[in-house]
Design a protein around this motif. Sequence first.
Motif, PDB file in Angstrom:
ATOM      1  N   ALA A  40       0.817  -1.211   0.000  1.00 31.59           N
ATOM      2  CA  ALA A  40       0.000   0.000   0.000  1.00 31.59           C
ATOM      3  C   ALA A  40       0.857   1.270   0.000  1.00 31.59           C
ATOM      4  O   ALA A  40       0.395   2.333  -0.406  1.00 31.59           O
ATOM      5  N   GLY A  41       2.108   1.167   0.414  1.00 33.40           N
ATOM      6  CA  GLY A  41       2.993   2.322   0.454  1.00 33.40           C
ATOM      7  C   GLY A  41       3.637   2.654  -0.879  1.00 33.40           C
ATOM      8  O   GLY A  41       4.316   3.668  -1.008  1.00 33.40           O
ATOM      9  N   LYS A  42       3.446   1.811  -1.880  1.00 32.30           N
ATOM     10  CA  LYS A  42       4.030   2.035  -3.195  1.00 32.30           C
ATOM     11  C   LYS A  42       2.938   2.274  -4.223  1.00 32.30           C
ATOM     12  O   LYS A  42       1.820   1.809  -4.078  1.00 32.30           O
ATOM     13  N   THR A  43       3.297   2.983  -5.276  1.00 38.57           N
ATOM     14  CA  THR A  43       2.376   3.205  -6.382  1.00 38.57           C
ATOM     15  C   THR A  43       2.949   2.512  -7.609  1.00 38.57           C
ATOM     16  O   THR A  43       3.769   3.082  -8.328  1.00 38.57           O
ATOM     17  N   PRO A  44       2.543   1.267  -7.845  1.00 38.33           N
ATOM     18  CA  PRO A  44       3.093   0.524  -8.976  1.00 38.33           C
ATOM     19  C   PRO A  44       2.530   1.012 -10.314  1.00 38.33           C
ATOM     20  O   PRO A  44       1.469   1.650 -10.360  1.00 38.33           O
ATOM     21  N   LEU A  45       3.216   0.698 -11.373  1.00 39.32           N
ATOM     22  CA  LEU A  45       2.725   1.007 -12.719  1.00 39.32           C
ATOM     23  C   LEU A  45       1.519   0.140 -13.039  1.00 39.32           C
ATOM     24  O   LEU A  45       0.513   0.620 -13.547  1.00 39.32           O
ATOM     25  N   PHE A  46       1.631  -1.155 -12.717  1.00 39.51           N
ATOM     26  CA  PHE A  46       0.539  -2.089 -12.973  1.00 39.51           C
ATOM     27  C   PHE A  46      -0.062  -2.552 -11.653  1.00 39.51           C
ATOM     28  O   PHE A  46       0.660  -2.788 -10.688  1.00 39.51           O
ATOM     29  N   ALA A  47      -1.377  -2.703 -11.626  1.00 43.15           N
ATOM     30  CA  ALA A  47      -2.057  -3.215 -10.436  1.00 43.15           C
ATOM     31  C   ALA A  47      -1.579  -4.638 -10.158  1.00 43.15           C
ATOM     32  O   ALA A  47      -1.129  -5.351 -11.068  1.00 43.15           O
ATOM     33  N   ALA A  48      -1.683  -5.061  -8.924  1.00 47.13           N
ATOM     34  CA  ALA A  48      -1.213  -6.396  -8.530  1.00 47.13           C
ATOM     35  C   ALA A  48      -1.876  -7.494  -9.359  1.00 47.13           C
ATOM     36  O   ALA A  48      -1.208  -8.447  -9.780  1.00 47.13           O
ATOM     37  N   ALA A  49      -3.170  -7.368  -9.618  1.00 43.47           N
ATOM     38  CA  ALA A  49      -3.869  -8.392 -10.399  1.00 43.47           C
ATOM     39  C   ALA A  49      -3.329  -8.455 -11.827  1.00 43.47           C
ATOM     40  O   ALA A  49      -3.196  -9.540 -12.407  1.00 43.47           O
ATOM     41  N   GLU A  50      -2.974  -7.311 -12.391  1.00 47.02           N
ATOM     42  CA  GLU A  50      -2.424  -7.291 -13.744  1.00 47.02           C
ATOM     43  C   GLU A  50      -1.009  -7.879 -13.779  1.00 47.02           C
ATOM     44  O   GLU A  50      -0.648  -8.605 -14.695  1.00 47.02           O
ATOM     45  N   ARG A  51      -0.223  -7.590 -12.758  1.00 49.71           N
ATOM     46  CA  ARG A  51       1.117  -8.176 -12.662  1.00 49.71           C
ATOM     47  C   ARG A  51       1.026  -9.692 -12.533  1.00 49.71           C
ATOM     48  O   ARG A  51       1.792 -10.433 -13.159  1.00 49.71           O
ATOM     49  N   ALA A  52       0.064 -10.166 -11.736  1.00 54.18           N
ATOM     50  CA  ALA A  52      -0.137 -11.610 -11.572  1.00 54.18           C
ATOM     51  C   ALA A  52      -0.557 -12.246 -12.898  1.00 54.18           C
ATOM     52  O   ALA A  52      -0.064 -13.323 -13.267  1.00 54.18           O
ATOM     53  N   GLU A  53      -1.430 -11.583 -13.609  1.00 53.80           N
ATOM     54  CA  GLU A  53      -1.886 -12.094 -14.912  1.00 53.80           C
ATOM     55  C   GLU A  53      -0.719 -12.188 -15.899  1.00 53.80           C
ATOM     56  O   GLU A  53      -0.569 -13.192 -16.599  1.00 53.80           O
ATOM     57  N   LEU A  54       0.116 -11.152 -15.940  1.00 55.29           N
ATOM     58  CA  LEU A  54       1.278 -11.175 -16.834  1.00 55.29           C
ATOM     59  C   LEU A  54       2.237 -12.296 -16.451  1.00 55.29           C
ATOM     60  O   LEU A  54       2.781 -12.987 -17.326  1.00 55.29           O
ATOM     61  N   LEU A  55       2.463 -12.482 -15.166  1.00 56.33           N
ATOM     62  CA  LEU A  55       3.339 -13.571 -14.715  1.00 56.33           C
ATOM     63  C   LEU A  55       2.792 -14.927 -15.129  1.00 56.33           C
ATOM     64  O   LEU A  55       3.544 -15.785 -15.606  1.00 56.33           O
ATOM     65  N   ARG A  56       1.506 -15.133 -14.952  1.00 56.93           N
ATOM     66  CA  ARG A  56       0.913 -16.418 -15.347  1.00 56.93           C
ATOM     67  C   ARG A  56       1.117 -16.659 -16.836  1.00 56.93           C
ATOM     68  O   ARG A  56       1.525 -17.744 -17.258  1.00 56.93           O
ATOM     69  N   ALA A  57       0.847 -15.642 -17.641  1.00 53.75           N
ATOM     70  CA  ALA A  57       0.967 -15.787 -19.093  1.00 53.75           C
ATOM     71  C   ALA A  57       2.406 -16.030 -19.527  1.00 53.75           C
ATOM     72  O   ALA A  57       2.670 -16.865 -20.398  1.00 53.75           O
ATOM     73  N   CYS A  58       3.346 -15.324 -18.924  1.00 50.44           N
ATOM     74  CA  CYS A  58       4.750 -15.414 -19.342  1.00 50.44           C
ATOM     75  C   CYS A  58       5.462 -16.639 -18.778  1.00 50.44           C
ATOM     76  O   CYS A  58       6.370 -17.175 -19.418  1.00 50.44           O
ATOM     77  N   ALA A  59       5.082 -17.070 -17.591  1.00 52.85           N
ATOM     78  CA  ALA A  59       5.808 -18.155 -16.933  1.00 52.85           C
ATOM     79  C   ALA A  59       5.177 -19.534 -17.121  1.00 52.85           C
ATOM     80  O   ALA A  59       5.872 -20.539 -16.968  1.00 52.85           O
ATOM     81  N   ALA A  60       3.912 -19.599 -17.461  1.00 53.48           N
ATOM     82  CA  ALA A  60       3.259 -20.902 -17.615  1.00 53.48           C
ATOM     83  C   ALA A  60       3.978 -21.799 -18.627  1.00 53.48           C
ATOM     84  O   ALA A  60       4.192 -22.987 -18.341  1.00 53.48           O
ATOM     85  N   PRO A  61       4.398 -21.290 -19.789  1.00 49.77           N
ATOM     86  CA  PRO A  61       5.112 -22.168 -20.721  1.00 49.77           C
ATOM     87  C   PRO A  61       6.444 -22.673 -20.149  1.00 49.77           C
ATOM     88  O   PRO A  61       6.852 -23.804 -20.420  1.00 49.77           O
ATOM     89  N   LEU A  62       7.107 -21.855 -19.354  1.00 52.18           N
ATOM     90  CA  LEU A  62       8.368 -22.265 -18.729  1.00 52.18           C
ATOM     91  C   LEU A  62       8.130 -23.372 -17.702  1.00 52.18           C
ATOM     92  O   LEU A  62       8.900 -24.325 -17.618  1.00 52.18           O
ATOM     93  N   ALA A  63       7.056 -23.226 -16.933  1.00 45.73           N
ATOM     94  CA  ALA A  63       6.709 -24.247 -15.941  1.00 45.73           C
ATOM     95  C   ALA A  63       6.355 -25.557 -16.644  1.00 45.73           C
ATOM     96  O   ALA A  63       6.794 -26.635 -16.222  1.00 45.73           O
ATOM     97  N   ASP A  64       5.580 -25.456 -17.713  1.00 43.40           N
ATOM     98  CA  ASP A  64       5.206 -26.663 -18.468  1.00 43.40           C
ATOM     99  C   ASP A  64       6.448 -27.367 -19.012  1.00 43.40           C
ATOM    100  O   ASP A  64       6.562 -28.587 -18.916  1.00 43.40           O
ATOM    101  N   ALA A  65       7.379 -26.582 -19.573  1.00 41.73           N
ATOM    102  CA  ALA A  65       8.606 -27.166 -20.136  1.00 41.73           C
ATOM    103  C   ALA A  65       9.441 -27.858 -19.063  1.00 41.73           C
ATOM    104  O   ALA A  65      10.101 -28.860 -19.329  1.00 41.73           O
ATOM    105  N   ALA A  66       9.398 -27.316 -17.838  1.00 46.56           N
ATOM    106  CA  ALA A  66      10.173 -27.888 -16.733  1.00 46.56           C
ATOM    107  C   ALA A  66       9.416 -29.000 -16.013  1.00 46.56           C
ATOM    108  O   ALA A  66       9.978 -29.662 -15.140  1.00 46.56           O
ATOM    109  N   GLY A  67       8.143 -29.175 -16.353  1.00 46.63           N
ATOM    110  CA  GLY A  67       7.324 -30.158 -15.647  1.00 46.63           C
ATOM    111  C   GLY A  67       7.052 -29.745 -14.212  1.00 46.63           C
ATOM    112  O   GLY A  67       6.873 -30.588 -13.334  1.00 46.63           O
TER     113      GLY A  67
END
Length: 165
Positions: A40-67
Amino acid sequence: MPRTAFYPGSFDPVTHGHLDVLTRAFRLADRVVVGVGANAGKTPLFAAAERAELLRACAAPLADAAGATFEVVVFEGLVVEAAARSGASLLVRGLRDGADFDYEMQMAGMNGELAPGLQTVFLPAAPGLRAISATLVRQIAALGGDVAAFVPPAVVERLAARFPR
Protein backbone atom coordinates in the motif's frame (compact mmCIF):
# COMPACT_ATOMS: atom_id res chain seq x y z
CA MET A 1 8.25 -35.15 0.37
CA PRO A 2 7.29 -32.46 -2.16
CA ARG A 3 9.24 -29.22 -1.81
CA THR A 4 7.57 -25.82 -2.30
CA ALA A 5 9.49 -22.65 -3.10
CA PHE A 6 8.12 -19.13 -2.72
CA TYR A 7 9.49 -16.46 -5.07
CA PRO A 8 8.30 -13.02 -3.93
CA GLY A 9 8.67 -9.68 -5.67
CA SER A 10 6.87 -6.70 -7.07
CA PHE A 11 7.28 -7.84 -10.71
CA ASP A 12 6.33 -4.37 -11.95
CA PRO A 13 6.74 -5.47 -14.70
CA VAL A 14 8.00 -9.03 -15.04
CA THR A 15 11.35 -9.08 -16.85
CA HIS A 16 13.53 -11.67 -18.54
CA GLY A 17 15.64 -11.58 -15.36
CA HIS A 18 12.65 -12.59 -13.23
CA LEU A 19 11.83 -15.40 -15.64
CA ASP A 20 15.44 -16.61 -15.60
CA VAL A 21 15.37 -16.92 -11.80
CA LEU A 22 11.97 -18.59 -11.95
CA THR A 23 13.17 -21.12 -14.54
CA ARG A 24 16.00 -22.14 -12.22
CA ALA A 25 13.65 -22.24 -9.24
CA PHE A 26 11.62 -24.87 -11.11
CA ARG A 27 14.70 -27.13 -10.86
CA LEU A 28 14.88 -26.72 -7.07
CA ALA A 29 11.30 -27.41 -6.06
CA ASP A 30 8.35 -29.54 -7.03
CA ARG A 31 6.05 -26.56 -6.69
CA VAL A 32 6.89 -22.86 -7.12
CA VAL A 33 4.58 -20.15 -5.87
CA VAL A 34 5.29 -16.65 -7.15
CA GLY A 35 4.15 -14.01 -4.70
CA VAL A 36 3.22 -10.64 -6.18
CA GLY A 37 3.60 -8.08 -3.43
CA ALA A 38 0.83 -5.54 -3.05
CA ASN A 39 2.40 -2.80 -0.93
CA ALA A 40 0.00 0.00 0.00
CA GLY A 41 2.99 2.32 0.45
CA LYS A 42 4.03 2.03 -3.19
CA THR A 43 2.38 3.21 -6.38
CA PRO A 44 3.09 0.52 -8.98
CA LEU A 45 2.73 1.01 -12.72
CA PHE A 46 0.54 -2.09 -12.97
CA ALA A 47 -2.06 -3.22 -10.44
CA ALA A 48 -1.21 -6.40 -8.53
CA ALA A 49 -3.87 -8.39 -10.40
CA GLU A 50 -2.42 -7.29 -13.74
CA ARG A 51 1.12 -8.18 -12.66
CA ALA A 52 -0.14 -11.61 -11.57
CA GLU A 53 -1.89 -12.09 -14.91
CA LEU A 54 1.28 -11.17 -16.83
CA LEU A 55 3.34 -13.57 -14.72
CA ARG A 56 0.91 -16.42 -15.35
CA ALA A 57 0.97 -15.79 -19.09
CA CYS A 58 4.75 -15.41 -19.34
CA ALA A 59 5.81 -18.15 -16.93
CA ALA A 60 3.26 -20.90 -17.61
CA PRO A 61 5.11 -22.17 -20.72
CA LEU A 62 8.37 -22.26 -18.73
CA ALA A 63 6.71 -24.25 -15.94
CA ASP A 64 5.21 -26.66 -18.47
CA ALA A 65 8.61 -27.17 -20.14
CA ALA A 66 10.17 -27.89 -16.73
CA GLY A 67 7.32 -30.16 -15.65
CA ALA A 68 6.86 -27.91 -12.61
CA THR A 69 3.77 -27.04 -10.65
CA PHE A 70 3.41 -23.27 -10.67
CA GLU A 71 1.02 -20.72 -9.28
CA VAL A 72 0.84 -16.99 -8.67
CA VAL A 73 -0.63 -15.36 -5.59
CA VAL A 74 -1.02 -11.72 -4.59
CA PHE A 75 -0.05 -10.96 -1.02
CA GLU A 76 0.25 -8.11 1.45
CA GLY A 77 2.32 -8.08 4.57
CA LEU A 78 5.37 -10.11 5.48
CA VAL A 79 6.95 -12.39 2.89
CA VAL A 80 7.51 -15.10 5.51
CA GLU A 81 3.79 -15.16 6.31
CA ALA A 82 2.86 -15.41 2.63
CA ALA A 83 5.44 -18.19 2.20
CA ALA A 84 3.96 -20.05 5.18
CA ARG A 85 0.44 -19.76 3.72
CA SER A 86 1.83 -21.32 0.54
CA GLY A 87 3.45 -24.17 2.47
CA ALA A 88 6.92 -23.14 1.29
CA SER A 89 10.15 -24.35 2.83
CA LEU A 90 12.33 -22.38 0.38
CA LEU A 91 12.40 -18.65 -0.26
CA VAL A 92 13.89 -17.83 -3.67
CA ARG A 93 15.70 -14.55 -4.22
CA GLY A 94 17.47 -13.39 -7.36
CA LEU A 95 20.77 -11.51 -7.23
CA ARG A 96 22.09 -9.16 -9.92
CA ASP A 97 25.05 -7.57 -8.15
CA GLY A 98 26.79 -6.89 -4.86
CA ALA A 99 24.21 -4.32 -3.77
CA ASP A 100 21.46 -6.93 -4.17
CA PHE A 101 23.59 -9.41 -2.21
CA ASP A 102 24.10 -7.02 0.72
CA TYR A 103 20.38 -6.19 0.91
CA GLU A 104 19.26 -9.80 0.46
CA MET A 105 21.67 -11.05 3.14
CA GLN A 106 20.06 -8.66 5.64
CA MET A 107 16.60 -9.78 4.59
CA ALA A 108 17.60 -13.46 4.80
CA GLY A 109 18.85 -12.89 8.33
CA MET A 110 15.66 -11.20 9.44
CA ASN A 111 13.46 -13.74 7.66
CA GLY A 112 15.46 -16.52 9.32
CA GLU A 113 14.68 -15.03 12.72
CA LEU A 114 10.98 -14.67 11.89
CA ALA A 115 10.63 -18.08 10.22
CA PRO A 116 13.49 -20.45 11.10
CA GLY A 117 12.06 -23.25 8.96
CA LEU A 118 12.16 -21.15 5.79
CA GLN A 119 15.49 -21.45 3.94
CA THR A 120 16.51 -18.57 1.66
CA VAL A 121 18.12 -19.62 -1.63
CA PHE A 122 19.98 -17.03 -3.72
CA LEU A 123 20.01 -17.49 -7.48
CA PRO A 124 22.37 -15.22 -9.40
CA ALA A 125 21.04 -13.64 -12.57
CA ALA A 126 22.48 -14.91 -15.83
CA PRO A 127 25.33 -12.63 -16.94
CA GLY A 128 23.43 -11.23 -19.91
CA LEU A 129 20.46 -10.31 -17.70
CA ARG A 130 22.19 -8.65 -14.75
CA ALA A 131 21.62 -5.09 -15.95
CA ILE A 132 17.86 -5.55 -16.24
CA SER A 133 15.68 -4.08 -13.53
CA ALA A 134 11.96 -3.44 -13.59
CA THR A 135 12.63 0.16 -12.54
CA LEU A 136 14.85 0.78 -15.57
CA VAL A 137 12.36 -0.96 -17.85
CA ARG A 138 9.59 1.37 -16.64
CA GLN A 139 11.79 4.43 -17.12
CA ILE A 140 12.87 3.44 -20.62
CA ALA A 141 9.27 2.67 -21.64
CA ALA A 142 8.00 5.96 -20.20
CA LEU A 143 10.58 7.82 -22.29
CA GLY A 144 9.55 6.00 -25.46
CA GLY A 145 12.45 3.57 -25.60
CA ASP A 146 12.35 0.01 -26.89
CA VAL A 147 12.24 -2.52 -24.02
CA ALA A 148 11.73 -5.65 -26.13
CA ALA A 149 15.17 -7.02 -25.20
CA PHE A 150 14.33 -6.86 -21.48
CA VAL A 151 10.76 -8.14 -21.15
CA PRO A 152 8.47 -10.74 -22.76
CA PRO A 153 6.26 -9.66 -25.70
CA ALA A 154 3.10 -9.53 -23.54
CA VAL A 155 4.80 -6.99 -21.28
CA VAL A 156 6.02 -4.96 -24.27
CA GLU A 157 2.39 -4.73 -25.39
CA ARG A 158 1.14 -3.62 -21.96
CA LEU A 159 3.89 -1.03 -21.65
CA ALA A 160 3.12 0.32 -25.11
CA ALA A 161 -0.53 0.67 -24.12
CA ARG A 162 0.46 2.42 -20.91
CA PHE A 163 2.92 4.78 -22.64
CA PRO A 164 1.53 5.49 -26.11
CA ARG A 165 3.86 7.42 -28.38
